[in-house]
Design a protein around this motif. Structure first.
Motif, short mmCIF file in Angstrom:
data_model
loop_
_atom_site.label_atom_id
_atom_site.label_comp_id
_atom_site.label_asym_id
_atom_site.label_seq_id
_atom_site.Cartn_x
_atom_site.Cartn_y
_atom_site.Cartn_z
N SER A 1 -11.22 6.68 -2.63
CA SER A 1 -9.99 6.55 -1.85
C SER A 1 -9.72 7.78 -1.01
CB SER A 1 -8.81 6.30 -2.80
OG SER A 1 -7.59 6.25 -2.09
N SER A 2 -9.87 8.96 -1.61
CA SER A 2 -9.64 10.23 -0.91
C SER A 2 -10.28 11.35 -1.72
CB SER A 2 -8.14 10.50 -0.74
OG SER A 2 -7.93 11.83 -0.31
N PRO B 1 0.81 -1.24 0.00
CA PRO B 1 0.00 0.00 0.00
C PRO B 1 0.83 1.28 0.00
CG PRO B 1 -0.11 -1.12 2.13
CD PRO B 1 0.55 -2.07 1.19
N TYR B 2 2.02 1.22 0.62
CA TYR B 2 2.88 2.41 0.63
C TYR B 2 3.28 2.78 -0.80
CZ TYR B 2 6.97 5.36 1.54
OH TYR B 2 7.87 6.40 1.55
N SER C 1 1.64 1.98 -3.52
CA SER C 1 0.43 2.42 -4.23
C SER C 1 0.13 3.89 -3.94
CB SER C 1 -0.76 1.54 -3.83
OG SER C 1 -0.56 0.21 -4.27
N GLN C 2 0.33 4.31 -2.70
CA GLN C 2 0.11 5.72 -2.37
C GLN C 2 1.09 6.61 -3.13
OE1 GLN C 2 0.34 6.15 1.89
NE2 GLN C 2 -1.41 4.81 2.27
N GLY D 1 -2.78 3.60 -8.68
CA GLY D 1 -2.45 3.85 -7.28
C GLY D 1 -3.62 3.66 -6.34
N VAL D 2 -4.83 3.95 -6.80
CA VAL D 2 -6.01 3.79 -5.94
C VAL D 2 -6.67 2.43 -6.13
CG1 VAL D 2 -6.42 6.27 -5.84
CG2 VAL D 2 -7.55 4.91 -7.63
#
Length: 646
Positions: A413-414, A282-283, A285-286, A329-330
Motif C-alpha cells: 500500500s505504501s 477508502p478515506y 480506511s486511510q 486499513g490497508v
C-alpha cells in the motif's frame, strides 16, 4: 445446527448458578461449573466449525426483536467462516483462563470466588453474543455486555478506590465509542430498514450483501467513521486507548481474558465483519491505517520504560492492536484476523505467565525486584520465552507469519507504512526481551523472604501455559504465505467467502516474491539483532538509575493521562460543580422552593377572608358575579354599552 443456541446459553447458565448460589457453593464446585460451561461451549463451537466447513455458513433465527412495517430485526445467530474462528478463540482460550483462575484465585473467599467465576462466564457469554449475532443490533447487545463485564471485573476488588476508578474509566471511555456505534446503527436502519449482515453469496437483501449499494460515498464514509469510533473505543486506539493499561487493576486472568480472547478483539471483528463498507470508503480506511500505526508506535515507546510487568504487557496489547488496525486499513482483512488469532495465543500466554510470576512472588509486579527466576520456575520460564519470541516475530513462531503478512500488505500500500511498522516491530522485540531479561535472567533481586518461597506454580496454572505455548509456536502455520508454499495459507482460503466482495471491489496489491523474501529477511535479521542486544543488556542488570529526559517522559506515558485530566476531566468536573452549586441550587431548587413559598404565603393571606362576616361574603359574591359577567360578555358589547350611558 439446532444446538447452536447452547454455545452462549451454557456460559449464561454458569453465570446464573455461580451468581445465585455463590454463598452455598464450594470453590471446587464453582470452578467445575464455570470452567465446564466454557468447555462445553468450546466443544459445540468445534462442531459448528466443522458444519461450516462441510456445508457453508448458516443462520438460525428464533424470534423478532422488532417487527414494525418494513423494520424487521430478528434475534438470530449467524455462524460462518469468520464467526466460527472467533468462537474457537473465545471459548478455547477462555476455557484455559478459567482453569488457570481456579488455582490463581484460590485465596478468595468462596462467595467472592463464585462472584469472580460468574462474571467470567457472563463476559464470555456477552462476547459470544457479539460474534454470533446475525445483525448489528445483536452485535451491539454483546458489545454493551462486554463493556459491563469489563467494569465488573476490572473493579473486582472494588474496595480499593484506585481499582474502582480504573473500572469507571474503562466504562466511561467505552461509552464514547459506543455512541459512535449506536449512531451508525441508526444511520444504517434509516437508510435500508435492516441491520442483517447476510451470508456471503446469499441473495437475501442485507446490509453487507446487497443493500450497501444504496449508500452514497459520503454516507459510507460517515457510517464507517462512526463504526470506527466504536471500534477505537473497544480496541483501545488513539485517542481512546488510556483505559486499557489501567485495566490491569483487575486480577491477572481477567487481564488475559480482556487483552487476548475477548473485549479488545471486538473492534477488529466489527470492522472485519463490515469489510465491504470499509472497502468502499477508502478515506476511512486511510484513517484507520494511520491511527492504527500511530497507536502501535506510541504504545511501543511507552512500553520501553514501564517497570510493572503487567503494564508492559498492557501497552504491548495496545501496540499489537494498532498493527491489526493497520492491516484492516490497508485491506489485509485476513492478516488482521490472523494476527487476532496468534495474538490471542501468545498474549494470553504472556499474561498467564506474568500471573504465575506474581503468584510465586506474592503479588510483586515490579520487574526491577525480580530476576533469576529461570532456575526456580522452569515451565513458566520456557513458555514465557516462547511467547516473547512469538510476539517479537521470530520465525517460525506464530507472530512471525501474522505480523509480517500485515507489514507486507502495508508495503504494497505504501512503503512508508512498512518502514514505520517495522520500526515498531523492533521496539516490540526490545521491550519484550527487556521484560524477559529482567524477570528471568541474571540474579534474583528481591528480598530473601521472597527468594525462600520461590517455586513453580501448580499444574492448574502450568498446564494452560504449556497448551498456549504449543499454540504460540505452531499456530502460525495456519497462515503460511505463498512465498513459502502455494495454497499453504489455510486461513486465507477459509475466510475468502467473507472477504470476497472486498477483494473484488478493491483488489489487494501484491509484491513480487523476490521483494517479499527481502522484506522478510531484513525484518528477521533486524529483530534477531535487537533481541541479542536486549538479551545481553538486561540479562545481568542490577543497578537502576532514575529516568530523566525522554526516558522520564516515556515512563510517564507521554503525560497523556495528565493531558486528558487537565483538558477534559478537570473542566468537566468544574462545570459539574458549577451546575451543582449554582444552577441546581439557585435556579432549579430556587424555582421549586419559590413555588412552595408562594403557595404557602398566598394561602396564609387568603385564609384571612374566611373571618365569619356575612357582609364580606355577600360583597365577594357580588364581585364574583360582576367578574363572571365581564368575562363572558363580548368586549364590543361592553364598549357600546358604556358609550350609550355616557
Amino acid at each position: 445446527m439446532n444446538l447452536v443456541y447452547l454455545i452462549p446459553l451454557l456460559p449464561f447458565i454458569g453465570f446464573l448458578i455461580n451468581g445465585v448460589f455463590r454463598n452455598s457453593l464450594s470453590k471446587q464446585a464453582t470452578s467445575i461449573i464455570g470452567s465446564g460451561a466454557i468447555l462445553l461451549s468450546f466443544i459445540l463451537s468445534v462442531v459448528a466449525f466443522f458444519q461450516v466447513k462441510s456445508s457453508g455458513g448458516f443462520i438460525v433465527s428464533y424470534f423478532d426483536f422488532i417487527n414494525i412495517r418494513e423494520y424487521v430485526i430478528p434475534f438470530a445467530f449467524q455462524i460462518d467462516q469468520l464467526s466460527s474462528i472467533f468462537l474457537l478463540i473465545i471459548t478455547g482460550v477462555g476455557f484455559l483462563i478459567h482453569v488457570y483462575s481456579s488455582s490463581y484465585m484460590h485465596d478468595e473467599t468462596p462467595d467472592h470466588f463464585a462472584r469472580y467465576f460468574a462474571f467470567l462466564n457472563l463476559f464470555v457469554f456477552s462476547m459470544l453474543i457479539l460474534v454470533m449475532g446475525a445483525n448489528f443490533l445483536m452485535m451491539f447487545i454483546g458489545w454493551e455486555g462486554v463493556g459491563l463485564c469489563s467494569y465488573l471485573l476490572i473493579g473486582y476488588w472494588f474496595k480499593n478506590e484506585n481499582y474502582s476508578y480504573a473500572a469507571k474509566k474503562a466504562f466511561v471511555m467505552n461509552r464514547i465509542g459506543d455512541l459512535g456505534f449506536l449512531l451508525a446503527i441508526f444511520y444504517i436502519i434509516s437508510k435500508v430498514s435492516t441491520l442483517n449482515y447476510g451470508l456471503p453469496g446469499s441473495a437475501e437483501p442485507a446490509v453487507l450483501t446487497t443493500l450497501y449499494t444504496q449508500f452514497s460515498g459520503a454516507e459510507l464514509t460517515a457510517i464507517t467513521l462512526l463504526l470506527f469510533l466504536g471500534a477505537a473505543g473497544k480496541s483501545a486506539q488513539i485517542p481512546l486507548y488510556t483505559w486499557l493499561p489501567d485495566a490491569m487493576a483487575g486480577p491477572t486472568p481477567v487481564s488475559a481474558l480482556i487483552h487476548a480472547a475477548t473485549m479488545v478483539t471486538a473492534g477488529i471483528y466489527m470492522i472485519a465483519r463490515s469489510n465491504i463498507l470499509f472497502t468502499l470508503a477508502p478515506y476511512t480506511s486511510q484513517i484507520i491505517a494511520i491511527i492504527g500505526l500511530a497507536t502501535a508506535i506510541l504504545a511501543a515507546t511507552i512500553a520501553l520504560k514501564q517497570n510493572d510487568i503487567k503494564k508492559v504487557l498492557a501497552y504491548s496489547t495496545v501496540s499489537q492492536l494498532g498493527y491489526m488496525f493497520l492491516g484492516l486499513g490497508v485491506g489485509a482483512y485476513t492478516g488482521a484476523v490472523f494476527h487476532v488469532m496468534t495474538h490471542a495465543f501468545f498474549k494470553a500466554l504472556l499474561f498467564l505467565g506474568a500471573g504465575s510470576v506474581i503468584h510465586a512472588l506474592h503479588n510483586e509486579q515490579d520487574i526491577r525486584n525480580m530476576g533469576g527466576l529461570k532456575k526456580y520456575m522452569p515451565v513458566t520460564h520456557i513458555s514465557f520465552l516462547l511467547a516473547c519470541l512469538a510476539i517479537a516475530g521470530v520465525p517460525p513462531f506464530s507472530g512471525f507469519f501474522s505480523k509480517d503478512e500485515i507489514l507486507v500488505a502495508a508495503y504494497a500500500s505504501s512503503p512508508l507504512l512498512y518502514y514505520i511498522g517495522l520500526f515498531g516491530s523492533l521496539l516490540t522485540a526490545f521491550y519484550m526481551f527487556r521484560l524477559y531479561g529482567l524477570t528471568f535472567l541474571g540474579n534474583f533481586r528481591g528480598t530473601e523472604q521472597q527468594k525462600s518461597h520461590l517455586h513453580e506454580s501448580p499444574s492448574a496454572i502450568t498446564i494452560p501455559l504449556i497448551i498456549l505455548a504449543v499454540l504460540s509456536v505452531a499456530g502460525g502455520f495456519l497462515g503460511v504465505p505463498e512465498v513459502f508454499a502455494k495454497n499453504a495459507h489455510l486461513l486465507e482460503n477459509w475466510l475468502h467467502p467473507v472477504f470476497a466482495k472486498s477483494y473484488e471491489a478493491a483488489p489487494v496489491h501484491h509484491v513480487a516474491h523476490s521483494t517479499e523474501w527481502i522484506l522478510l529477511g531484513v525484518s528477521t535479521l533486524l529483530i534477531i539483532a535487537v533481541i541479542v542486544y536486549a538479551w545481553k543488556r538486561f540479562s545481568s542488570q542490577t543497578n537502576f538509575k532514575q529516568n530523566s529526559g525522554l526516558a522520564l517522559v516515556l515512563e510517564n506515558k507521554w503525560y497523556v493521562d495528565e493531558l486528558y485530566d487537565a483538558a477534559i476531566v478537570k473542566p468537566v468536573n468544574r462545570l459539574s460543580l458549577f451546575f451543582k452549586n449554582v444552577f441546581e441550587k439557585s435556579v432549579v431548587d430556587g424555582a421549586v422552593n419559590g413555588v412552595g413559598k408562594f403557595v404557602h404565603y398566598s394561602s396564609r393571606q387568603i385564609r384571612l377572608i374566611q373571618n365569619g362576616s356575612t357582609g364580606n361574603y355577600i360583597l365577594f359574591m357580588v364581585l364574583s358575579v360582576v367578574v363572571i359577567f365581564l368575562v363572558i360578555w363580548n368586549q364590543t358589547d361592553i364598549v357600546s354599552f358604556f358609550k350609550k350611558i355616557f
